[in-house]
Design a protein around this motif. Structure first.
Motif, PDB file in Angstrom:
ATOM      1  N   ASP A  35      91.426  26.308 -51.453  1.00 39.90           N
ATOM      2  CA  ASP A  35      90.196  25.593 -51.770  1.00 39.90           C
ATOM      3  C   ASP A  35      89.315  26.509 -52.624  1.00 39.90           C
ATOM      4  O   ASP A  35      88.851  27.538 -52.143  1.00 39.90           O
ATOM      5  CB  ASP A  35      89.480  25.221 -50.465  1.00 39.90           C
ATOM      6  N   ALA A  37      86.386  26.437 -53.299  1.00 37.57           N
ATOM      7  CA  ALA A  37      85.065  26.662 -52.702  1.00 37.57           C
ATOM      8  C   ALA A  37      85.115  27.699 -51.585  1.00 37.57           C
ATOM      9  O   ALA A  37      84.070  28.136 -51.112  1.00 37.57           O
ATOM     10  CB  ALA A  37      84.497  25.353 -52.160  1.00 37.57           C
ATOM     11  N   ASN A  38      86.335  28.054 -51.172  1.00 39.90           N
ATOM     12  CA  ASN A  38      86.479  29.112 -50.167  1.00 39.90           C
ATOM     13  C   ASN A  38      86.355  30.456 -50.881  1.00 39.90           C
ATOM     14  O   ASN A  38      87.074  30.722 -51.843  1.00 39.90           O
ATOM     15  CB  ASN A  38      87.843  28.976 -49.479  1.00 39.90           C
TER      16      ASN A  38
ATOM     17  N   ARG B 256      81.150  24.129 -44.530  1.00 41.30           N
ATOM     18  CA  ARG B 256      80.775  23.999 -45.945  1.00 41.30           C
ATOM     19  C   ARG B 256      81.975  23.762 -46.842  1.00 41.30           C
ATOM     20  O   ARG B 256      81.907  23.010 -47.824  1.00 41.30           O
ATOM     21  CB  ARG B 256      80.054  25.275 -46.401  1.00 41.30           C
ATOM     22  N   ALA B 257      83.092  24.440 -46.531  1.00 38.69           N
ATOM     23  CA  ALA B 257      84.330  24.328 -47.304  1.00 38.69           C
ATOM     24  C   ALA B 257      85.479  24.504 -46.325  1.00 38.69           C
ATOM     25  O   ALA B 257      85.260  24.793 -45.148  1.00 38.69           O
ATOM     26  CB  ALA B 257      84.377  25.417 -48.388  1.00 38.69           C
ATOM     27  N   VAL B 287      88.143  19.544 -45.004  1.00 39.81           N
ATOM     28  CA  VAL B 287      86.757  19.691 -45.422  1.00 39.81           C
ATOM     29  C   VAL B 287      85.988  18.394 -45.188  1.00 39.81           C
ATOM     30  O   VAL B 287      86.555  17.302 -45.234  1.00 39.81           O
ATOM     31  CB  VAL B 287      86.688  20.116 -46.909  1.00 39.81           C
ATOM     32  N   ALA B 321      83.507  29.928 -43.661  1.00 40.07           N
ATOM     33  CA  ALA B 321      83.308  29.204 -44.925  1.00 40.07           C
ATOM     34  C   ALA B 321      81.989  29.651 -45.547  1.00 40.07           C
ATOM     35  O   ALA B 321      81.190  28.842 -46.020  1.00 40.07           O
ATOM     36  CB  ALA B 321      83.316  27.703 -44.686  1.00 40.07           C
TER      37      ALA B 321
END
Lengths: 59, 323
Positions: A35, A37-38, B256-257, B287, B321
């Motif tokens: 991910d 966003a990680n 958040r993620a 998520v 996260a």
């Protein structure tokens, strides 16, 4: 910029597809989702792009 | 009640700090420390107080950190360094062009306290792009600012600044990042407490929140399940094939993620038979949900078997996260 110290990175596979990465980052073993966003995965991508890290195949 | 009386009462409530949801900082009172209340010999990272990324400005230096009675402390560096305590606030477009006011209580072992504020693309620790905030009413970038606009009264500081406008930011920010630090010195130390960031140019009294409220906010970014000693069993799952197990796990809230996972002193069990865990991660579909699917890799498994997890000693399972 603080570079994370990544000493190993291996893909985790499921049904033949890469679904995650296991890595040791700053001395901590982590399971990391793919991910962007990680923050751990984002740093792995950055270091791969910089040519300083290679993600190994699944053990 | 007359309008004048209502306004007067509201003014009193304001002065007493009773109006809520003003503080954009999570864990500004340093109440929550899920990772550890005290750590020695750390380099950098999310170490003690939740949501606070602790840096030393000299590479290779280690230091101690603890959180006691609402005060975050970094001290005993192995060599001369400054400290840089960072906090990322998830970006919202409403921040563009806004004047904000930061208040905090801090002490420094030597030298002076300075502040930074930026719109950032990337992580708290690793910046991809950055547009610095400006001194209020100016176009002067804030870079380790310690001038007269950082108003000091005893150990209490107040600082107002302007977030860049949308037109001035050429990237999509991930966060508004603030940092409070000091200059490099031998035996340097820093303490930080009661950090508040609010929209507007007026510093209001510190907003006190309950521990439960702060913990719930922190768990969007980090959640740690601890256990004491061996024997605790939790989470049921199913063997998917000869190497993979899938299991559901309920987090306190959606993170958040997709989170990274770490663990210690934990083994996979099929009945009473222990299996070694070679990888432990979370499925990408998790998520925006607090019902996450764990994927655990082992070996010598038989599809369809039921599994559990068993603690082999005092340990934890943690989900992260952070920004």
């Amino acid at each position: 910029m603080d570079n994370m110290n990544i000493t190993s990175a291996h893909y985790v596979t499921e049904e033949g597809s890469n679904i995650a990465i296991t890595a040791t980052i700053d001395g901590v073993d982590l399971g990391i989702p793919l991910d962007p966003a990680n923050r751990h995965y984002a740093e792995i991508l950055r270091q791969v792009d910089a040519g300083t890290l290679t993600i190994q195949g699944a053990d | 009640m007359s309008k004048a009386r209502g306004l007067a009462d509201l003014g009193n409530a304001y002065s007493d700090g009773a109006l809520s949801n003003r503080n954009l900082i999570i864990n500004g009172a340093m109440q929550v420390a899920q990772r550890a209340a005290s750590v020695t010999g750390s380099s950098q990272g999310y170490i003690t107080a939740d949501r606070w990324y602790l840096r030393r400005t000299s590479s290779g230096v280690t230091f101690d950190s603890d959180v006691t009675s609402g005060v975050l402390t970094c001290e005993n560096p192995s060599a001369a360094t400054g400290f840089d305590l960072r906090h990322g606030i998830e970006w919202e477009d409403r921040f563009y062009g806004k004047t904000m006011t930061l208040t905090f209580t801090a002490t420094t072992g030597s030298g002076t306290i300075h502040v930074d504020a930026s719109a950032v693309d990337g992580a708290v620790s690793s910046t991809t792009s950055e547009e610095r905030c400006h001194l209020q009413g100016t176009t002067t970038d804030i870079i380790s600012y310690e001038g007269s606009r950082l108003v000091k009264s005893g150990d209490n500081y107040t600082f107002s600044f302007d977030v860049p406008s949308d037109a001035d930011v050429s990237f999509t920010p991930d966060m508004l990042r603030i940092a409070i630090g000091n200059t490099s010195a031998a035996s340097q130390s820093i303490t930080l407490a009661n950090v508040q960031l609010e929209v507007g140019d007026t510093a209001t009294p510190f907003e006190h929140r309950s521990y439960g409220d702060e913990l719930a906010r922190c768990q969007r970014y980090y959640y740690k399940k601890n256990w004491s000693g061996a024997g605790t069993k939790f989470v049921a799952g199913t063997v998917y094939d000869t190497t993979n197990v899938v299991a559901s796990y309920w987090l306190p809230c959606a993170m958040r993620a997709n989170p990274s996972i770490s663990y210690s002193n934990l083994q996979l069990r099929i009945g009473s038979v222990a299996k070694t865990i070679s990888a432990f991660t979370v499925d990408m579909t998790s998520v925006d949900s607090n019902d996450v699917r764990l994927v655990v890799v082992s070996s010598g498994l038989s599809s369809g078997d039921g599994v559990s997890f068993r603690a082999t000693g005092t340990g934890h399972l943690a989900f992260e996260a952070e920004l």
